[in-house]
Write a protein that holds these residues in place. Structure first.
Motif, PDB file in Angstrom:
ATOM      1  N   SER A 298      45.536  29.141  30.142  1.00 17.81           N
ATOM      2  CA  SER A 298      44.764  30.165  30.141  1.00 17.81           C
ATOM      3  C   SER A 298      46.729  30.658  31.290  1.00 17.81           C
ATOM      4  O   SER A 298      46.690  32.039  31.454  1.00 17.81           O
ATOM      5  CB  SER A 298      43.757  30.398  31.508  1.00 17.81           C
ATOM      6  OG  SER A 298      44.335  29.843  32.334  1.00 17.81           O
TER       7      SER A 298
ATOM      8  N   ARG B  52      54.758  35.925  31.217  1.00 18.76           N
ATOM      9  CA  ARG B  52      53.252  36.310  31.116  1.00 18.76           C
ATOM     10  C   ARG B  52      52.417  36.424  31.408  1.00 18.76           C
ATOM     11  O   ARG B  52      52.274  35.723  32.979  1.00 18.76           O
ATOM     12  CB  ARG B  52      52.539  35.457  29.127  1.00 18.76           C
ATOM     13  CG  ARG B  52      52.001  34.122  30.289  1.00 18.76           C
ATOM     14  CD  ARG B  52      51.681  33.096  29.243  1.00 18.76           C
ATOM     15  NE  ARG B  52      51.122  32.282  29.590  1.00 18.76           N
ATOM     16  CZ  ARG B  52      49.681  31.744  29.158  1.00 18.76           C
ATOM     17  NH1 ARG B  52      49.068  32.423  27.641  1.00 18.76           N
ATOM     18  NH2 ARG B  52      48.881  30.598  29.430  1.00 18.76           N
TER      19      ARG B  52
ATOM     20  N   GLU C 130      44.569  42.399  33.047  1.00 22.48           N
ATOM     21  CA  GLU C 130      43.300  42.252  32.186  1.00 22.48           C
ATOM     22  C   GLU C 130      43.048  41.400  31.676  1.00 22.48           C
ATOM     23  O   GLU C 130      41.707  40.645  31.348  1.00 22.48           O
ATOM     24  CB  GLU C 130      42.600  43.753  31.528  1.00 22.48           C
ATOM     25  CG  GLU C 130      41.436  44.121  31.497  1.00 22.48           C
ATOM     26  CD  GLU C 130      40.656  45.685  31.048  1.00 22.48           C
ATOM     27  OE1 GLU C 130      39.813  45.136  31.024  1.00 22.48           O
ATOM     28  OE2 GLU C 130      41.665  46.334  30.977  1.00 22.48           O
ATOM     29  N   GLU C 131      44.080  41.462  30.794  1.00 21.78           N
ATOM     30  CA  GLU C 131      43.626  40.348  29.200  1.00 21.78           C
ATOM     31  C   GLU C 131      43.608  39.007  29.922  1.00 21.78           C
ATOM     32  O   GLU C 131      43.063  37.509  29.675  1.00 21.78           O
ATOM     33  CB  GLU C 131      44.909  40.479  28.586  1.00 21.78           C
ATOM     34  CG  GLU C 131      44.541  41.422  27.339  1.00 21.78           C
ATOM     35  CD  GLU C 131      45.364  41.876  26.307  1.00 21.78           C
ATOM     36  OE1 GLU C 131      46.546  40.438  26.350  1.00 21.78           O
ATOM     37  OE2 GLU C 131      45.118  42.414  25.127  1.00 21.78           O
ATOM     38  N   ALA C 132      44.655  38.822  30.664  1.00 18.24           N
ATOM     39  CA  ALA C 132      45.234  37.153  31.725  1.00 18.24           C
ATOM     40  C   ALA C 132      43.770  37.153  32.266  1.00 18.24           C
ATOM     41  O   ALA C 132      43.624  35.999  32.600  1.00 18.24           O
ATOM     42  CB  ALA C 132      46.033  37.164  32.051  1.00 18.24           C
ATOM     43  N   THR C 133      42.926  38.086  33.054  1.00 16.93           N
ATOM     44  CA  THR C 133      42.236  37.842  33.661  1.00 16.93           C
ATOM     45  C   THR C 133      41.203  37.061  32.824  1.00 16.93           C
ATOM     46  O   THR C 133      40.765  36.201  33.674  1.00 16.93           O
ATOM     47  CB  THR C 133      41.983  39.031  34.750  1.00 16.93           C
ATOM     48  OG1 THR C 133      42.622  39.210  35.463  1.00 16.93           O
ATOM     49  CG2 THR C 133      40.147  38.555  36.003  1.00 16.93           C
ATOM     50  N   LEU C 134      40.677  37.872  31.822  1.00 14.04           N
ATOM     51  CA  LEU C 134      39.176  37.500  30.593  1.00 14.04           C
ATOM     52  C   LEU C 134      39.591  36.451  30.905  1.00 14.04           C
ATOM     53  O   LEU C 134      38.941  35.650  30.425  1.00 14.04           O
ATOM     54  CB  LEU C 134      39.521  38.442  30.069  1.00 14.04           C
ATOM     55  CG  LEU C 134      38.544  39.671  30.419  1.00 14.04           C
ATOM     56  CD1 LEU C 134      39.156  40.775  29.363  1.00 14.04           C
ATOM     57  CD2 LEU C 134      37.494  39.415  30.654  1.00 14.04           C
ATOM     58  N   ASP C 135      40.954  36.088  30.559  1.00  9.79           N
ATOM     59  CA  ASP C 135      41.220  34.081  30.114  1.00  9.79           C
ATOM     60  C   ASP C 135      40.704  33.864  30.739  1.00  9.79           C
ATOM     61  O   ASP C 135      40.152  32.127  30.089  1.00  9.79           O
ATOM     62  CB  ASP C 135      42.646  34.296  29.504  1.00  9.79           C
ATOM     63  CG  ASP C 135      43.398  35.127  28.338  1.00  9.79           C
ATOM     64  OD1 ASP C 135      42.153  35.464  26.905  1.00  9.79           O
ATOM     65  OD2 ASP C 135      44.572  35.543  27.459  1.00  9.79           O
TER      66      ASP C 135
ATOM     67  N   SER D  39      51.011  38.828  28.129  1.00  7.74           N
ATOM     68  CA  SER D  39      49.262  39.770  27.983  1.00  7.74           C
ATOM     69  C   SER D  39      49.408  40.804  28.948  1.00  7.74           C
ATOM     70  O   SER D  39      50.305  41.131  29.792  1.00  7.74           O
ATOM     71  CB  SER D  39      48.119  38.238  28.564  1.00  7.74           C
ATOM     72  OG  SER D  39      48.609  38.036  29.795  1.00  7.74           O
ATOM     73  N   THR D  40      48.367  41.688  29.136  1.00  8.45           N
ATOM     74  CA  THR D  40      47.941  43.040  29.913  1.00  8.45           C
ATOM     75  C   THR D  40      46.908  42.245  31.769  1.00  8.45           C
ATOM     76  O   THR D  40      46.949  40.921  30.201  1.00  8.45           O
ATOM     77  CB  THR D  40      47.339  43.656  29.484  1.00  8.45           C
ATOM     78  OG1 THR D  40      45.643  42.779  29.432  1.00  8.45           O
ATOM     79  CG2 THR D  40      47.848  44.576  28.472  1.00  8.45           C
TER      80      THR D  40
ATOM     81  N   HIS E 294      37.256  33.151  31.576  1.00 10.58           N
ATOM     82  CA  HIS E 294      36.017  32.318  30.447  1.00 10.58           C
ATOM     83  C   HIS E 294      36.848  31.821  30.175  1.00 10.58           C
ATOM     84  O   HIS E 294      35.810  30.354  29.591  1.00 10.58           O
ATOM     85  CB  HIS E 294      37.413  33.506  28.259  1.00 10.58           C
ATOM     86  CG  HIS E 294      36.669  34.645  28.203  1.00 10.58           C
ATOM     87  ND1 HIS E 294      37.276  34.914  27.445  1.00 10.58           N
ATOM     88  CD2 HIS E 294      35.531  35.320  29.604  1.00 10.58           C
ATOM     89  CE1 HIS E 294      36.278  36.725  27.407  1.00 10.58           C
ATOM     90  NE2 HIS E 294      35.095  36.348  28.725  1.00 10.58           N
TER      91      HIS E 294
END
Length: 301
Positions: free
Chosen positions: A56, A117, A35-40, A32-33, A43
């Motif tokens: 995550s 990832r 940013e996506e990993a951080t959001l995961d 993932s990027t 959340h």
């Protein structure tokens, strides 16, 4: 023709299934990027679910996951403000914000590539050092941690209680934030249940103290003035008419009001066989008490 058509259709369907499986496999293992990993991760913290946190990709201990299940406050409105690539292709830094207990917090999380990832590293965790006026441990839900030792926890609000909670009372709420050290000190007090448990343990100690023998045991509060009457003692037998009643303090105990009968058989000072019975109505014991993670331990003097 009909058979050939079915073969063609079946073959095409097989190709579709294989392609779909390949796509799912690639999706599962692709990175993932940041940013996506951080959001995961944010959340997952908002969900309050330990399995979602593990999914995550963050590396976290079982103790932290168990404590997280008992969190009394979760982060909310997690956002990624900006992400900076650290320039090496395998690390990045994300600036994030979130709410916890009505307050907005901002912090930085670093990420690395774990098992192919992007994942938030240990900066996504906070540490807690808890103290208690009584006991060697504190409890977060059903999880216990030693006092005075730093333990890594997931960001959330926790209720830290004196342990064991069935015997001690006193608790404090504490916020654990990413990359920060939180401290708390619980003002503990002894519950009535602790006194009942201590009395039961004392009764077991007294049973061992009053086993028949040739010497008076140490640490049992037993005093028998047989020295002036006996040259030798063959056996001492005991009978507890009333057990001493225990009273606890934060670090010790006193047990008072016991009635003990001791029958001594041996050789008297005149060289003849002798049996004498002694009775005390003031059988008392003192000692230390220590509270562990799930019990108490009496140590009579």
């Amino acid at each position: 023709m009909i058979k050939a058509r079915w073969w063609v259709i079946g073959g095409a369907a097989g190709i579709v299934v294989v392609a779909a499986g390949l796509w799912l496999w690639q999706s599962a293992v692709r990175s993932s990027t940041p940013e996506e990993a951080t959001l995961d991760y944010l959340h997952a913290l908002e969900s309050g679910d330990a399995d979602t946190v593990v999914a995550s990709g963050v590396v976290v201990s079982t103790i932290a996951l168990d404590a997280f299940e008992a969190a009394t406050g979760l982060i909310d409105d997690g956002e990624v403000i900006r992400v900076r690539d650290d320039g090496d292709g395998v690390s990045a830094t994300a600036e994030v914000s979130f709410d916890l207990d009505g307050e907005t917090h901002t912090t930085q999380l670093t990420l690395g590539i774990i098992e192919g990832r992007w994942s938030v590293d240990a900066t996504g965790l906070g540490t807690l050092v808890a103290e208690s006026t009584i006991g060697s441990d504190v409890a977060i839900g059903d999880t216990t941690v030693p006092t005075g030792r730093a333990v890594s926890l997931l960001p959330a609000t926790y209720t830290v209680a004196a342990a064991p909670t069935t015997m001690l009372e006193g608790e404090n709420p504490v916020q654990v934030l990413p990359g920060a050290k939180a401290t708390t000190a619980v003002d503990a007090a002894v519950r009535p249940e602790a006194t009942a448990a201590a009395q039961a343990q004392l009764d077991e100690i007294l049973e061992a103290c009053t086993a028949a023998g040739t010497e008076v045991p140490d640490g049992c509060g037993i005093r028998i003035p047989w020295g002036t009457e006996f040259r030798e003692v063959d056996i001492i037998r005991y009978r507890i008419d009333e057990s001493p009643v225990i009273t606890l303090t934060p670090s010790g105990f006193i047990a008072e009001g016991g009635t003990l009968v001791a029958t001594v058989t041996g050789t008297g000072q005149n060289g003849e066989a002798l049996t004498t019975t002694y009775r005390t109505v003031s059988w008392n014991l003192r000692g230390d008490v220590a509270f562990t993670a799930d019990d108490l331990v009496l140590s009579p003097w």
